[in-house]
Design an enzyme around this catalytic site. Structure first.
Site, short mmCIF file in Angstrom:
data_model
loop_
_atom_site.label_atom_id
_atom_site.label_comp_id
_atom_site.label_asym_id
_atom_site.label_seq_id
_atom_site.Cartn_x
_atom_site.Cartn_y
_atom_site.Cartn_z
NE ARG A 236 -4.18 -1.55 -0.06
CZ ARG A 236 -4.20 -2.51 -0.97
NH1 ARG A 236 -3.17 -2.66 -1.80
NH2 ARG A 236 -5.25 -3.31 -1.06
CD GLU A 265 -1.69 3.80 -6.42
OE1 GLU A 265 -2.64 3.09 -6.79
OE2 GLU A 265 -0.57 3.35 -6.09
CG HIS A 283 -1.82 -0.27 -7.70
ND1 HIS A 283 -2.39 0.51 -6.73
CD2 HIS A 283 -2.03 -1.56 -7.31
CE1 HIS A 283 -2.93 -0.25 -5.79
NE2 HIS A 283 -2.72 -1.50 -6.12
#
Length: 317
Positions: A236, A265, A283
């Site tokens: 995370r 992000e 990601h």
């Protein structure tokens, strides 16, 4: 006659025929949309009986406003976007898919670790610039002489251990929720955070985002890292204070990083882009075609199960 509407929110998929066909087969209307505020969420999904949630935030106000909703299923292993307590207080079950991409994320972590420590991308850039010289990247240590520190030993952390142990035999692990037998079974050394910060040459993060793990990598913890480690994060983004990491990469306190998730992000700070000692991926650690299919079908299946009055297979803890 429709049994109600199932809505998919904040999705990234080009083709939603998988969900459309399954909902039609089960007698549900299917809709999809995007939202960034509570009002937009309720405008898109306020009449839903079930929600497949990819990246939408579920606040207490949203939970209270979903008068018909019986279940929200997150298409992922993390559910920090969803206020679970508020949902259940309003009669909404919350589900997730905790184990759909374990191999993919572990593979990605190992790939980033090796690429960053071996300075593979820096070699590649040098060659593209017409420079054929292995010494340009500076010293590179033999991996089996290094100490790896893992923060978190859940499903993914355990897979990382099994995959990397032949390459890096010495592994320190911090996970306050496990007993000593688990560490012994995996052949790793149980350690506290101070020990990892002081002894690890590489630190890889595999913890969920909680109030306790938020910015676990901070200016203060970075200053305690004696080995100037490489840092890997496929977990995370908010586990790392990004500004502190940028400062540490610029100063050399951290030698390099492999980062798949950012607190900011999809916005990437220009100072991060300018660094030569980092590899960034968007990601993407979770992704394979197989993993995408699995998480979508399993999330939707749990939504339908709950609406049908059956217990979910993967309720959020």
């Amino acid at each position: 006659m429709s049994r109600g509407k199932i809505v998919m929110l904040n999705y990234e998929y080009d083709d939603l025929s998988l969900e459309q066909e399954e909902c039609a087969k089960q007698g549900f209307e299917f809709a999809a949309g995007h939202c960034s505020t509570d009002d937009e969420f309720l405008a898109v999904a306020g009449d839903a009986v079930g929600i497949v949630n990819v990246y939408a935030r579920v606040t207490p106000r949203v939970a209270e406003g979903l008068k018909n909703c019986k279940v929200i299923a997150r298409t992922g292993a993390g559910y920090d976007l969803i206020n679970v307590e508020a949902c259940r207080a309003n009669g909404i079950e919350v589900c997730y898919v905790p184990d759909y991409c374990v191999n993919e994320v572990a593979d990605h972590a190992v790939g980033l670790l090796i690429a960053v420590q071996r300075k593979i991308l820096q070699h590649h850039r040098n060659i593209l610039a017409g420079k054929w010289d292995y010494q340009l990247v500076g010293p590179v240590a033999r991996l089996n002489t290094q100490t790896l520190g893992l923060i978190g030993l859940g499903r993914i952390g355990r897979h990382v251990v099994r995959k990397i142990k032949e390459i890096i035999p010495t592994i320190l692990v911090y996970d306050p929720y496990l007993d000593s037998e688990t560490f012994a079974e995996l052949g790793v050394q149980q350690a506290d955070l101070d020990t990892i910060f002081e002894q690890a040459h590489i630190i890889s993060l595999h913890a969920p985002l909680t109030p306790q793990t938020h910015h676990i990598i901070s200016a203060e913890s970075l200053a305690r890292m004696r080995k100037h480690p490489f840092i890997i994060n496929v977990s995370r983004g908010a586990l790392i204070d990004l500004n502190a990491l940028i400062d540490a990469l610029q100063s050399g306190q951290v030698r390099g990083a492999g980062i798949d998730v950012l607190e900011s992000e999809p916005d990437v700070p220009p100072a991060l882009k300018a660094l030569d000692n980092i590899i960034l991926t968007p990601h993407a650690a979770w992704y394979s075609q197989d993993a995408e299919h699995e998480t979508r079908t399993r999330a939707l299946a749990d939504v339908i199960r709950v609406i049908n009055g059956e217990p979910p297979r993967n309720p959020a803890p």
